[in-house]
Design a protein around this motif. Structure first.
Motif, short mmCIF file in Angstrom:
data_model
loop_
_atom_site.label_atom_id
_atom_site.label_comp_id
_atom_site.label_asym_id
_atom_site.label_seq_id
_atom_site.Cartn_x
_atom_site.Cartn_y
_atom_site.Cartn_z
N ARG A 1 1.01 -1.24 -0.27
CA ARG A 1 0.40 0.03 0.05
C ARG A 1 1.07 1.30 0.02
O ARG A 1 1.03 2.28 -0.80
N VAL A 2 2.32 1.35 0.45
CA VAL A 2 2.83 2.10 0.84
C VAL A 2 3.69 2.73 -0.30
O VAL A 2 3.81 3.87 -1.44
N VAL A 3 3.74 1.34 -1.14
CA VAL A 3 4.43 1.25 -2.97
C VAL A 3 3.66 2.70 -3.52
O VAL A 3 3.71 3.26 -4.09
N VAL A 4 2.49 1.88 -3.67
CA VAL A 4 1.21 2.51 -4.04
C VAL A 4 1.04 3.92 -4.06
O VAL A 4 0.74 4.61 -5.17
N ALA A 5 0.77 4.45 -2.97
CA ALA A 5 0.57 6.07 -2.80
C ALA A 5 1.51 6.68 -2.85
O ALA A 5 1.77 7.96 -3.47
N ALA A 6 2.91 6.17 -2.77
CA ALA A 6 4.37 6.46 -3.04
C ALA A 6 4.14 6.88 -4.21
O ALA A 6 5.03 8.02 -5.03
N ALA A 7 4.17 5.90 -5.30
CA ALA A 7 4.31 6.55 -6.21
C ALA A 7 3.13 7.26 -7.74
O ALA A 7 3.29 7.37 -8.63
N VAL A 8 1.87 7.02 -7.14
CA VAL A 8 1.12 7.66 -7.09
C VAL A 8 0.72 9.03 -6.90
O VAL A 8 0.90 10.16 -8.16
N SER A 9 2.20 9.76 -6.12
CA SER A 9 1.70 11.21 -5.74
C SER A 9 3.35 11.36 -6.67
O SER A 9 2.95 12.77 -6.51
N TRP A 10 3.93 10.98 -7.30
CA TRP A 10 4.59 11.42 -8.28
C TRP A 10 4.29 12.08 -9.84
O TRP A 10 4.30 12.79 -10.16
N ALA A 78 10.29 9.36 -5.61
CA ALA A 78 9.07 8.63 -5.13
C ALA A 78 9.74 6.79 -4.75
O ALA A 78 9.43 6.78 -3.78
N CYS A 79 10.47 6.80 -5.66
CA CYS A 79 10.46 4.98 -5.52
C CYS A 79 11.70 5.57 -4.64
O CYS A 79 12.08 4.15 -3.79
N GLY A 80 12.44 5.57 -4.23
CA GLY A 80 13.54 6.07 -3.54
C GLY A 80 13.56 6.08 -2.27
O GLY A 80 14.23 6.25 -1.52
N SER A 81 11.84 6.65 -2.04
CA SER A 81 11.85 6.94 -0.31
C SER A 81 10.58 5.72 -0.41
O SER A 81 10.48 6.01 0.97
N VAL A 82 10.80 4.44 -0.39
CA VAL A 82 10.13 3.56 -0.46
C VAL A 82 11.43 2.72 0.02
O VAL A 82 12.08 2.58 -0.60
N ALA A 83 11.14 2.03 1.51
CA ALA A 83 12.25 0.85 1.28
C ALA A 83 11.87 -0.33 0.79
O ALA A 83 11.22 -0.86 0.66
N PRO A 84 13.08 -1.14 0.41
CA PRO A 84 13.24 -2.36 -0.19
C PRO A 84 11.82 -3.60 0.22
O PRO A 84 12.25 -2.86 1.67
N PHE A 85 11.71 -4.02 -0.29
CA PHE A 85 9.97 -5.76 0.12
C PHE A 85 10.96 -6.24 -0.15
O PHE A 85 11.73 -6.38 -1.34
N ARG A 86 10.53 -7.38 0.55
CA ARG A 86 9.99 -8.62 -0.56
C ARG A 86 8.59 -9.83 -0.60
O ARG A 86 7.81 -9.17 -0.06
#
Length: 86
Positions: A1-10, A78-86
């Motif tokens: 959910r965080v990834v999508v929110a960060a990606a959409v905000s750009w 935006a993508c760089g602000s999200v921590a890597p995940f698995r």
């Protein structure tokens, strides 16, 4: 959910979205993730199985190809602000 929110905000409000592009994660070809996603797509009879590689859309619809270069710096941030995940 965080990834999508960060990606959409750009996406700048002045750019229009189209249904012919997306921001997606594609696993390395031949990897275990590639095989697992393809197996699920086969089982679900995904009509795009042979059209698109296995992927996970983060943003869809997305920008027209003519707007990619202008949006890249904001998308990268935006993508760089999200921590890597698995």
């Amino acid at each position: 959910r965080v990834v999508v929110a960060a990606a959409v905000s750009w996406c700048p409000r002045t750019m229009s979205l189209v249904h012919t592009s997306s921001v997606a994660m594609v696993p390395p070809e031949g990897s275990e993730a590639w095989r697992q996603i393809q197996a699920a797509r086969e089982e679900l009879r995904d009509p795009g199985l042979y059209r698109w590689p296995p992927h996970c859309n983060l943003v869809y619809p997305c920008l027209a190809e003519s707007e990619f270069a202008a949006a890249l710096p904001a998308l990268a941030a935006a993508c760089g602000s999200v921590a890597p995940f698995r």
